[in-house]
Design a protein around this motif. Structure first.
Motif, PDB file in Angstrom:
ATOM      1  N   LEU A   1      -1.028   7.653  -9.919  1.00  0.00           N
ATOM      2  CA  LEU A   1       0.269   8.010 -10.473  1.00  0.00           C
ATOM      3  C   LEU A   1       0.173   8.852 -11.819  1.00  0.00           C
TER       4      LEU A   1
ATOM      5  N   GLY B   1       4.240   8.401   1.362  1.00  0.00           N
ATOM      6  CA  GLY B   1       3.961   8.570   0.018  1.00  0.00           C
ATOM      7  C   GLY B   1       2.910   9.989  -0.015  1.00  0.00           C
ATOM      8  N   THR B   2       1.869   9.845   0.990  1.00  0.00           N
ATOM      9  CA  THR B   2       0.960  11.024   0.980  1.00  0.00           C
ATOM     10  C   THR B   2       1.824  12.245   1.488  1.00  0.00           C
TER      11      THR B   2
ATOM     12  N   HIS C   1       4.629   6.185  -5.297  1.00  0.00           N
ATOM     13  CA  HIS C   1       3.491   5.577  -5.841  1.00  0.00           C
ATOM     14  C   HIS C   1       3.361   4.533  -6.954  1.00  0.00           C
TER      15      HIS C   1
ATOM     16  N   GLY D   1      -0.987   2.577  -5.478  1.00  0.00           N
ATOM     17  CA  GLY D   1      -0.688   3.851  -6.185  1.00  0.00           C
ATOM     18  C   GLY D   1      -1.228   4.188  -7.585  1.00  0.00           C
ATOM     19  N   ARG D   2      -1.596   3.330  -8.149  1.00  0.00           N
ATOM     20  CA  ARG D   2      -1.966   3.224  -9.650  1.00  0.00           C
ATOM     21  C   ARG D   2      -2.971   4.401  -9.842  1.00  0.00           C
TER      22      ARG D   2
ATOM     23  N   ALA E   1       7.521  11.491  -5.210  1.00  0.00           N
ATOM     24  CA  ALA E   1       5.997  11.111  -4.883  1.00  0.00           C
ATOM     25  C   ALA E   1       5.664  10.197  -5.936  1.00  0.00           C
TER      26      ALA E   1
ATOM     27  N   LEU F   1       3.879  13.535  -1.605  1.00  0.00           N
ATOM     28  CA  LEU F   1       2.932  14.134  -2.519  1.00  0.00           C
ATOM     29  C   LEU F   1       2.213  15.512  -1.932  1.00  0.00           C
TER      30      LEU F   1
ATOM     31  N   GLU G   1       0.781  -1.030  -0.052  1.00  0.00           N
ATOM     32  CA  GLU G   1       0.081  -0.051  -0.095  1.00  0.00           C
ATOM     33  C   GLU G   1       0.734   1.357   0.048  1.00  0.00           C
ATOM     34  N   VAL G   2       0.492   2.394  -0.363  1.00  0.00           N
ATOM     35  CA  VAL G   2       0.935   3.756  -0.329  1.00  0.00           C
ATOM     36  C   VAL G   2       1.089   4.054   1.099  1.00  0.00           C
TER      37      VAL G   2
ATOM     38  N   GLN H   1      -6.307  10.149  -3.779  1.00  0.00           N
ATOM     39  CA  GLN H   1      -5.434   9.374  -2.794  1.00  0.00           C
ATOM     40  C   GLN H   1      -6.256   9.343  -1.267  1.00  0.00           C
TER      41      GLN H   1
END
Length: 171
Positions: free
Chosen positions: A94, A14-15, A85, A90-91, A81, A18, A9-10, A166
């Motif tokens: 992305l 990652g968040t 992802h 994350g797709r 970021a 971003l 998972e992200v 997200q």
């Protein structure tokens, strides 16, 4: 952490990255927008000598750590970021991150190919009169700064939409 398919998972990192990329890109969009809406129209009403001297001072003053952090950070954080992802989780976001990064890369190309050379020529135009220096600078710089404002605003929108996506629960 993994989702039900075993994919990573992200993570909160990652968040966070971003979000930081979105903020840095938003700061740059705001800067270019402020120049397009207020700074250049205001300077456009000044006499040639005042215009040239003000732009020279602005171009010297903007080369500072705060500007550099947002200017370079928008790209570096956007790329980070995207990298964070890359997994299946994350797709959905992305493509939006990639679009934001790509738009910002175009801004960097415009800056390097048009804005910086114009700024350098203006700084070196001490021998020419202010009217001549301004004539070879203002219209082109304003036009390409407007392009940068539009592109960074679009990049900011893409990254902002990636944050929205997200935050939505998955299927």
């Amino acid at each position: 952490m993994t989702d039900t398919t075993g994919e990573k998972e992200v993570r909160p990192m990652g968040t966070a990255v971003l979000l930081a990329a979105t903020i840095a890109t938003g700061l740059m969009a705001g800067l270019f927008y402020a120049f397009a809406c207020a700074v250049m129209p205001g300077l456009g009403r000044a006499d040639d000598r005042t215009f040239v001297e003000a732009m020279r001072r602005i171009n010297a003053a903007i080369l500072n750590g705060w500007f550099a952090a947002a200017f370079a950070g928008a790209l570096l954080l956007g790329v980070a970021a995207a990298a964070l992802h890359l997994g299946r989780a994350g797709r959905p976001v992305l493509p939006w991150i990639a679009a934001g990064v790509l738009l910002y890369v175009v801004v960097l190309v415009v800056t390097a190919a048009v804005s910086v050379p114009l700024n350098d020529r203006l700084a070196a135009a001490a021998g020419s009169g202010p009217a001549d220096a301004r004539a070879h600078f203002e219209a082109v710089w304003v036009r390409w700064n407007t392009v940068r404002a539009v592109l960074t605003t679009a990049a900011f929108g893409c990254l902002g939409w990636a944050l929205v996506l997200q935050g939505r629960p998955g299927p």
